[in-house]
Design a protein around this motif. Structure first.
Motif, PDB file in Angstrom:
ATOM      1  N   TYR A  47       0.843  -1.196   0.000  1.00 23.43           N
ATOM      2  CA  TYR A  47       0.000   0.000   0.000  1.00 23.43           C
ATOM      3  C   TYR A  47       0.879   1.248   0.000  1.00 23.43           C
ATOM      4  O   TYR A  47       1.925   1.281   0.640  1.00 23.43           O
ATOM      5  N   TYR A  54       0.482   5.362   0.930  1.00 22.52           N
ATOM      6  CA  TYR A  54      -0.298   6.447   1.509  1.00 22.52           C
ATOM      7  C   TYR A  54       0.576   7.698   1.505  1.00 22.52           C
ATOM      8  O   TYR A  54       1.802   7.610   1.403  1.00 22.52           O
ATOM      9  N   GLN A 106       0.974  11.547   3.702  1.00 17.35           N
ATOM     10  CA  GLN A 106       0.550  12.287   4.881  1.00 17.35           C
ATOM     11  C   GLN A 106       1.109  13.692   4.806  1.00 17.35           C
ATOM     12  O   GLN A 106       2.328  13.884   4.840  1.00 17.35           O
ATOM     13  N   GLY A 164      -3.952  13.293   8.641  1.00 22.74           N
ATOM     14  CA  GLY A 164      -4.054  11.844   8.619  1.00 22.74           C
ATOM     15  C   GLY A 164      -3.473  11.289   7.339  1.00 22.74           C
ATOM     16  O   GLY A 164      -2.872  12.006   6.536  1.00 22.74           O
ATOM     17  N   LEU A 165      -3.633   9.994   7.151  1.00 20.18           N
ATOM     18  CA  LEU A 165      -3.080   9.331   5.978  1.00 20.18           C
ATOM     19  C   LEU A 165      -4.100   9.308   4.853  1.00 20.18           C
ATOM     20  O   LEU A 165      -5.261   8.955   5.048  1.00 20.18           O
ATOM     21  N   PHE A 187      -5.017   7.564   1.368  1.00 18.79           N
ATOM     22  CA  PHE A 187      -4.758   6.378   0.566  1.00 18.79           C
ATOM     23  C   PHE A 187      -4.437   6.764  -0.876  1.00 18.79           C
ATOM     24  O   PHE A 187      -5.093   7.635  -1.461  1.00 18.79           O
ATOM     25  N   TYR A 191      -3.091   0.479  -3.933  1.00 20.15           N
ATOM     26  CA  TYR A 191      -2.615  -0.747  -3.332  1.00 20.15           C
ATOM     27  C   TYR A 191      -2.574  -1.890  -4.326  1.00 20.15           C
ATOM     28  O   TYR A 191      -3.363  -1.950  -5.269  1.00 20.15           O
ATOM     29  N   VAL A 223       4.873  13.394   3.387  1.00 19.64           N
ATOM     30  CA  VAL A 223       5.580  12.147   3.672  1.00 19.64           C
ATOM     31  C   VAL A 223       4.819  11.029   2.974  1.00 19.64           C
ATOM     32  O   VAL A 223       3.604  10.874   3.168  1.00 19.64           O
ATOM     33  N   LEU A 275       4.241   7.181   2.589  1.00 18.55           N
ATOM     34  CA  LEU A 275       4.396   5.984   3.407  1.00 18.55           C
ATOM     35  C   LEU A 275       3.986   4.748   2.631  1.00 18.55           C
ATOM     36  O   LEU A 275       2.964   4.732   1.953  1.00 18.55           O
ATOM     37  N   PHE A 292       4.415  -0.693   8.392  1.00 20.11           N
ATOM     38  CA  PHE A 292       4.786   0.498   7.640  1.00 20.11           C
ATOM     39  C   PHE A 292       6.302   0.657   7.550  1.00 20.11           C
ATOM     40  O   PHE A 292       7.044   0.261   8.458  1.00 20.11           O
ATOM     41  N   GLY A 351       8.957   5.887   5.656  1.00 15.97           N
ATOM     42  CA  GLY A 351       8.476   6.967   4.808  1.00 15.97           C
ATOM     43  C   GLY A 351       9.566   7.714   4.063  1.00 15.97           C
ATOM     44  O   GLY A 351      10.751   7.654   4.407  1.00 15.97           O
ATOM     45  N   GLN A 405     -12.559  11.284   5.250  1.00 14.57           N
ATOM     46  CA  GLN A 405     -11.972  10.215   6.025  1.00 14.57           C
ATOM     47  C   GLN A 405     -13.067   9.390   6.681  1.00 14.57           C
ATOM     48  O   GLN A 405     -14.085   9.899   7.123  1.00 14.57           O
ATOM     49  N   ARG A 439       6.680   9.822  11.262  1.00 13.14           N
ATOM     50  CA  ARG A 439       7.202   8.821  10.328  1.00 13.14           C
ATOM     51  C   ARG A 439       6.323   7.577  10.303  1.00 13.14           C
ATOM     52  O   ARG A 439       5.118   7.687  10.330  1.00 13.14           O
ATOM     53  N   LEU A 477       4.080   4.309  10.889  1.00  8.59           N
ATOM     54  CA  LEU A 477       3.124   3.950  11.917  1.00  8.59           C
ATOM     55  C   LEU A 477       3.386   2.532  12.414  1.00  8.59           C
ATOM     56  O   LEU A 477       3.820   1.668  11.655  1.00  8.59           O
ATOM     57  N   PHE A 524      -3.770   6.803  15.687  1.00  8.66           N
ATOM     58  CA  PHE A 524      -4.722   6.812  14.589  1.00  8.66           C
ATOM     59  C   PHE A 524      -5.596   5.569  14.643  1.00  8.66           C
ATOM     60  O   PHE A 524      -5.100   4.460  14.903  1.00  8.66           O
ATOM     61  N   GLY A 547      -8.090   7.904  10.216  1.00  6.71           N
ATOM     62  CA  GLY A 547      -8.559   9.188  10.710  1.00  6.71           C
ATOM     63  C   GLY A 547      -7.412  10.169  10.793  1.00  6.71           C
ATOM     64  O   GLY A 547      -6.278   9.864  10.418  1.00  6.71           O
ATOM     65  N   ALA A 548      -7.714  11.353  11.302  1.00  8.54           N
ATOM     66  CA  ALA A 548      -6.716  12.428  11.373  1.00  8.54           C
ATOM     67  C   ALA A 548      -5.815  12.307  12.588  1.00  8.54           C
ATOM     68  O   ALA A 548      -4.800  12.993  12.678  1.00  8.54           O
TER      69      ALA A 548
END
Lengths: 115, 113
Positions: free
Chosen positions: A33, A35, A37, A42-43, A45, A48, A89, A91, A106, A109, B2, B41, B43, B88, B104-105
């Motif tokens: 995947y 993503y 940021q 948040g991330l 998408f 994928y 970033v 990821l 993950f 990044g 989101q 960086r 997660l 998150f 989510g944020a």
């Protein structure tokens, strides 16, 4: 490898240039995947890959973004004609077939800065 | 938009206190996951709860899931300075087990010594 590896860690590029970001997933993980940021967000998408199935590209923000995954392993995310809003970033994550058990792993990044 | 929305956006507590954060989502899910992020960086996966589960524990973490309210909570007990991070929630809405997660944020947690 033991984890998901991304390179480069940091990339500064001039507006209008193309960039390639690389992701080495965990060996044996069939799903990969991407993503991104933005600062303090948040991330989001992007795309994928799952095994030999056609990739889900529904999150790519424009046709300047593309990604491929060669041999079911390494993936490259390419951004053409970069814009300042591409700064973020990026990821990468991978997971085994059954994400219900394991979740994502993950990478650290790539921080992309477009100047 | 989101899928998951965390609340609060930020949380500041002292070491030893408990930290609670909530996540609400909009559509039915297969599972919900919580992740931690240090320094913006990569997660780290913390815990996964399936849609047919109501509560799950992992060390000092306790997660609850209420599918009728479409919400989840993450409780960190006896917090430590090392728990300072962004947290998150992420939901898996796929009908098979290879789903893409929607994040989510995040909730930014600061634990002061």
């Amino acid at each position: 490898g033991a984890g998901v590896s991304q390179s480069p860690s940091n990339k500064v590029t001039e507006k209008g240039k193309d960039v390639e970001l690389r992701c080495d997933p965990i060996s044996g993980h069939t799903a990969l995947y991407w993503y991104r940021q933005s600062l303090g967000q948040g991330l989001e998408f992007l795309i994928y890959f799952q095994g030999n199935s056609a990739p889900d590209k529904s999150g790519l923000p424009s046709d300047r973004f593309s990604a491929e995954r060669t041999g079911g392993s390494v993936s490259t995310l390419t951004i053409q004609r970069t814009q300042q809003e591409d700064s973020a970033v990026y990821l990468c994550a991978s997971s085994p077939r059954d994400t219900l058990l394991y979740g994502y792993t993950f990478g650290s990044g790539t921080r992309l800065t477009v100047v | 938009s989101q899928q998951g929305e965390e609340d609060p956006q930020a949380l500041s507590i002292q070491e030893g206190e408990n930290a609670t954060m909530n996540c609400s989502y909009k559509t039915s899910i297969n599972n919900l996951q919580w992740y931690r992020q240090n320094s913006g960086r990569g997660l780290v996966h913390l815990i996964l709860i399936r849609s047919n589960e109501r509560e799950k524990h992992s060390g000092r973490l306790r997660v609850t899931l209420d599918t009728s309210k479409k919400s989840s909570s993450l409780l960190i007990t006896a917090s430590r300075a090392a728990d300072t991070a962004s947290y998150f929630c992420a939901t898996d809405r796929s009908t098979d087990s290879w789903g893409k997660l929607q994040f989510g944020a995040g909730t930014q947690v600061v634990v002061t010594p």
